[in-house]
Scaffold this motif. Structure first.
Motif, PDB file in Angstrom:
ATOM      1  N   ASP A 117      13.557  14.403   4.930  1.00  0.00           N
ATOM      2  CA  ASP A 117      14.277  13.189   4.525  1.00  0.00           C
ATOM      3  C   ASP A 117      13.378  11.978   4.712  1.00  0.00           C
ATOM      4  N   VAL A 118      12.696  11.603   3.640  1.00  0.00           N
ATOM      5  CA  VAL A 118      11.668  10.573   3.776  1.00  0.00           C
ATOM      6  C   VAL A 118      11.732   9.546   2.644  1.00  0.00           C
ATOM      7  N   LYS A 119      11.206   8.365   2.917  1.00  0.00           N
ATOM      8  CA  LYS A 119      10.915   7.378   1.875  1.00  0.00           C
ATOM      9  C   LYS A 119       9.480   7.607   1.429  1.00  0.00           C
ATOM     10  N   GLN A 120       9.131   7.066   0.280  1.00  0.00           N
ATOM     11  CA  GLN A 120       7.840   7.418  -0.301  1.00  0.00           C
ATOM     12  C   GLN A 120       7.129   6.204  -0.872  1.00  0.00           C
ATOM     13  N   ALA A 121       5.799   6.181  -0.785  1.00  0.00           N
ATOM     14  CA  ALA A 121       4.997   5.129  -1.431  1.00  0.00           C
ATOM     15  C   ALA A 121       3.671   5.753  -1.872  1.00  0.00           C
ATOM     16  N   ASP A 122       2.975   5.072  -2.770  1.00  0.00           N
ATOM     17  CA  ASP A 122       1.707   5.602  -3.283  1.00  0.00           C
ATOM     18  C   ASP A 122       0.566   4.650  -2.948  1.00  0.00           C
ATOM     19  N   PHE A 123      -0.589   5.227  -2.697  1.00  0.00           N
ATOM     20  CA  PHE A 123      -1.790   4.396  -2.570  1.00  0.00           C
ATOM     21  C   PHE A 123      -2.997   5.189  -3.023  1.00  0.00           C
ATOM     22  N   LYS A 124      -4.113   4.457  -3.139  1.00  0.00           N
ATOM     23  CA  LYS A 124      -5.354   5.079  -3.621  1.00  0.00           C
ATOM     24  C   LYS A 124      -6.425   4.889  -2.572  1.00  0.00           C
ATOM     25  N   LEU A 125      -7.225   5.907  -2.386  1.00  0.00           N
ATOM     26  CA  LEU A 125      -8.432   5.737  -1.576  1.00  0.00           C
ATOM     27  C   LEU A 125      -9.572   5.471  -2.543  1.00  0.00           C
ATOM     28  N   THR A 126     -10.249   4.320  -2.373  1.00  0.00           N
ATOM     29  CA  THR A 126     -11.346   4.006  -3.299  1.00  0.00           C
ATOM     30  C   THR A 126     -12.677   4.286  -2.623  1.00  0.00           C
ATOM     31  N   LYS A 127     -13.705   4.377  -3.436  1.00  0.00           N
ATOM     32  CA  LYS A 127     -15.048   4.709  -2.918  1.00  0.00           C
ATOM     33  C   LYS A 127     -15.605   3.604  -2.053  1.00  0.00           C
TER      34      LYS A 127
END
Ligand code: BGC
Length: 769
Positions: A759-769
């Motif tokens: 049971d979680v909330k969710q978000a997105d991110f990016k790892l950049t170089k």
């Protein structure tokens, strides 16, 4: 030519400078130790050096089969480096006296014991401790254990046990911290630092992280079985807790019984030297497990001389009970099967441990006979055990808020564990059993202590653990001499219990496993509550009374029927010395439960091994679905667990806001912060374990669908809100790739925050170089 010699000169100069710098870097204390040990070793015979590598068991406590005879004689002759399973400060002092007064080199002994979850003050079994998700509490339990053990002469504990375990059939799942490498690593660190402190005071003892490696991955959950897996899986999922214990300074490590990649761990140079010493920089000593060396004869690795040489060559320093090193190494040296340098090195590491403990300055440092009365099983220690136990309980179900109970009316206390002194501790309580077994607080006693005269308690045993007395005897085991099977027929016992239930306002059914149903050599193929107890529970349910199941267990159980039919389930594992008091504290709402599962509870046994951090496969089942043809699923049961990793209820409720990210990109050397607002939306003050998971969406090897990367246990008053933040860096995204390089790969990640792994909330991110 000139150029070459100039280069050579420069090289020599810079290497010399390097050495000088290195030398300078060796602290004075280390130099002193090195000199002391070199001087000592220069006077030792080869027999005496090999003698330091020998660890017999005294036989006070039985934790295995064989024992060395003539221990005093062997100590006098310099044939023993340490002794274990000897109990009592006076006895230990007397044996130390033999070593330092009657042996030629007067080298003090190490005294070991399995102080796994407490000495006389017993804390919850490690699986229970892990369910607190409270590192300070876990560390405190280890600290108290070390204080009590050291007051009793012990200077070395065979703990922590950090084996990742994902198969509840394996009895030793009870001794570790469950299925997750991240959580397991945090706990490994808390325990090592709790036991060892700075290894200076007379209550700081050597830790021994075990069982290296993969002992928890036993095939079919059968103890001592091989645990074969890819190296990528080992490095990402199974090895991290051992490494965390080493990084935290564990002074010793125990080789496991099982084989790894076809070689018994005890003979694995790859494990004991390449990884442990060369990659991880371990500076302490390696001890085998109990008869781990001679067991290699049965593994099919050769005779005693051959397997002893294999162990030393691999990088093992001390032989627990096996008599392989003392019996054969000298011969192997003469035959050039081992080298003097190897024997010297192992001997030096054992002597270093003794030196670091301060035994050369005062061999009786841990043998003060006045300490036990003041420091062991004290009211303060017992109070800590009571609080920590209450924190380890996991509320699995609480329909219609049956719990907390009112402190009035009539309570029917029923079940084989309702007043069972011998079964409150759980496995690995060798220090406490049987000496103070009768001092553990039973559930009945605890209820009486908390209720006083405010309520009436009616009792009935209701059933045995198992209906068959002979079979039960096998389960109940050597450490539980006080337990007695009730010889009445099942129906008669159930009838009596049902009468009690009918007269009660609420039924508290205390059942599940006995102490030795889990632990070493206690694997099972059925993980349901034993039939005779379930029969009792079914009859109790028929009375229509509200029932609270207080579940004792050393492993995740399959509780589908209970989940469907019993309104309240409080899983208490094995709580330890203060069991009854802590159970009553929670049942009557003095303490609001806050434990969370650290191992998945499956719906049924066919789903195991079952863990939340599984891979997606190429044919994942869509969320919310049970079965789709040609997807990865079962015909007869959904892919869901009964209770997921990280799950546990409270008497209050908590709300999570959406996740706020400080940025949607994370770049090298930078960090991002994920924040949620947590609100206590219920009527009670309470604690929530806020859990952070990530998923690496695209990588060079497949990655788990979720991985725990952080958690915080937050205390909130009813109605209160708080912002909870986690900071992530590139380091948190690293994993071992197929070249076993620890890397973070740029790309998309998901981040989840919630009250459990489902049971979680969710978000997105990016790892950049
Ligand atoms: C167990 C170890 C324990 C040792 C000494 C073995 O049988 O596997 O965990 O430390 O015995 O008692």
């Amino acid at each position: 030519m000139k150029k070459i010699s100039l280069l050579l000169l420069l090289a020599v100069f810079s290497t010399a400078q390097g050495f000088a710098q290195q030398k300078k870097a060796v602290p004075a204390a280390q130099q002193q130790m090195d000199t002391f040990i070199s001087t000592l070793m220069s006077k030792m015979t080869i027999d005496e050096k090999i003698g330091q590598l020998n660890l017999p068991s005294s036989g006070d406590i039985t934790t295995g089969q064989a024992n060395s005879a003539n221990i005093s004689k062997n100590i006098r002759e310099g044939q023993v480096g340490g002794l274990f399973n000897i109990k009592g400060v006076d006895k230990i002092r007397a044996v130390q006296k033999i070593a330092v007064e009657n042996s030629r080199m007067k080298i003090p002994l190490l005294f070991g014991m399995d102080v796994v979850h407490g000495y006389h003050t017993v804390f919850p079994i490690p699986l229970g401790l892990s369910s607190t998700w409270d590192m300070a509490a876990i560390k405190k339990s280890a600290r108290i254990a070390a204080v009590e053990a050291s007051a009793s002469g012990i200077n070395w504990t065979f703990a922590p046990m950090v084996d990742i375990a994902r198969d509840p059939r394996w009895g030793r799942v009870s001794e570790g911290s469950g299925e997750d490498p991240y959580l397991g690593s945090q706990i490994a660190k808390a325990m090592v630092t709790g036991f060892q402190g700075r290894l200076q005071a007379n209550n700081e003892i050597l830790a021994c992280v075990k069982h290296y490696a993969l002992y928890g991955a036993a095939e079919a959950g059968r103890d001592y079985n091989p645990g074969d897996m890819s190296r990528v899986k080992m490095f990402n999922e199974y090895l991290p807790p051992y490494k965390a214990a080493i990084d935290a300074g564990s002074a010793s490590i125990m080789a496991s019984f099982n084989e790894v990649e076809g070689i018994p761990a005890t003979a694995s140079k790859w494990l004991m030297t390449d990884i442990l010493r060369n990659q991880w920089g371990f500076k302490g000593f390696v001890v085998t497990d109990y008869t781990g060396i001679p067991e290699m004869i049965d593994h099919g690795m050769g005779d005693l001389q051959a397997v002893s040489a294999l162990a030393l060559n691999a990088g093992v320093d001390m032989d627990m009970v096996g008599d392989g090193f003392v019996g054969t190494l000298k011969k192997s040296l003469a035959e050039k099967k081992v080298t003097l340098a190897q024997i010297n090195n192992a001997c030096r590491l054992i002597l270093e441990a003794k030196y670091k403990l301060g035994l050369f300055t005062d061999p009786y440092k841990f043998c003060d006979p006045s300490r036990p009365a003041k420091e062991v099983f004290t009211p303060e220690n017992r109070q800590a055990a009571r609080e920590i136990a209450a924190e380890s309980f996991v509320l699995l179900k609480n329909k219609n808020n049956v719990l907390p109970l009112k402190k009035s009316g009539t309570i029917g206390l029923i079940g084989p564990l309702m007043d069972n002194t011998a079964n409150m501790f759980g496995t690995w309580s060798v220090a406490a059993m049987p000496d103070i077994a009768d001092k553990s607080i039973t559930v009945l006693q605890g209820l009486k202590n908390v209720l006083g005269t405010n309520a009436t308690i009616l009792t009935a045993r209701g059933s045995n653990f198992l209906a068959d007395a002979n079979l039960e005897n096998r389960y109940v085991n050597i450490h539980n001499p006080t337990y007695k099977h009730d010889s009445r027929p099942e129906a008669e016992m159930i009838k009596e219990a049902v009468e009690v239930a009918k007269k009660s306002d609420v039924v508290v059914a205390v059942m599940g496993e006995g102490s030795e149903f889990s632990g070493e050599s206690s694997s099972v193929t059925n993980i349901e509550i034993p039939e005779t107890q379930k029969n009792l529970l079914k009859e109790l349910a028929k009375t229509g009374k509200p029932i609270v199941l207080v579940l004792f267990t050393g492993r995740p159980l399959a509780l589908k029927w209970e989940e469907e039919n019993i309104p309240a389930i409080l899983n208490v594992w094995f709580p330890g010395s203060e069991a009854g008091n802590s159970i009553a504290d929670v049942l009557f709402g003095e303490v609001n439960p806050s434990g969370k599962l650290t191992a998945t509870f499956p719906q049924n046994i066919g789903q195991i091994p079952f863990y939340y951090a599984h891979k997606n496969t190429g044919r994942p089942l869509a969320e919310g679905k049970w079965f789709t043809k040609f997807r990865s699923n079962y015909l007869d049961v959904s892919n869901d667990p009964l209770y997921p990793f990280g799950y546990g209820l409270s008497y209050t409720t908590f709300g999570f806001s959406d996740i706020k990210l400080s940025s949607n990109t994370l770049s090298k050397g930078k960090s991002i912060t994920a924040t949620v607002t947590l609100t206590n939306t219920g009527k009670y003050d309470g604690k929530e374990v806020v859990q952070l998971y990530i998923r690496d969406m695209v990588a060079s090897i497949t990655r788990p669908v979720k991985e725990l990367k952080g958690f915080q246990k937050v205390n909130l008053k009813a109605g209160e809100s708080k912002q909870v933040s986690f900071t992530l860096t590139e380091e948190d995204l690293k994993f071992y790739n197929s070249d076993l390089k620890f890397v973070a790969e740029p790309g998309d990640f998901k981040l989840f925050i919630g009250a459990n792994s489902r049971d979680v909330k969710q978000a997105d991110f990016k790892l950049t170089k």
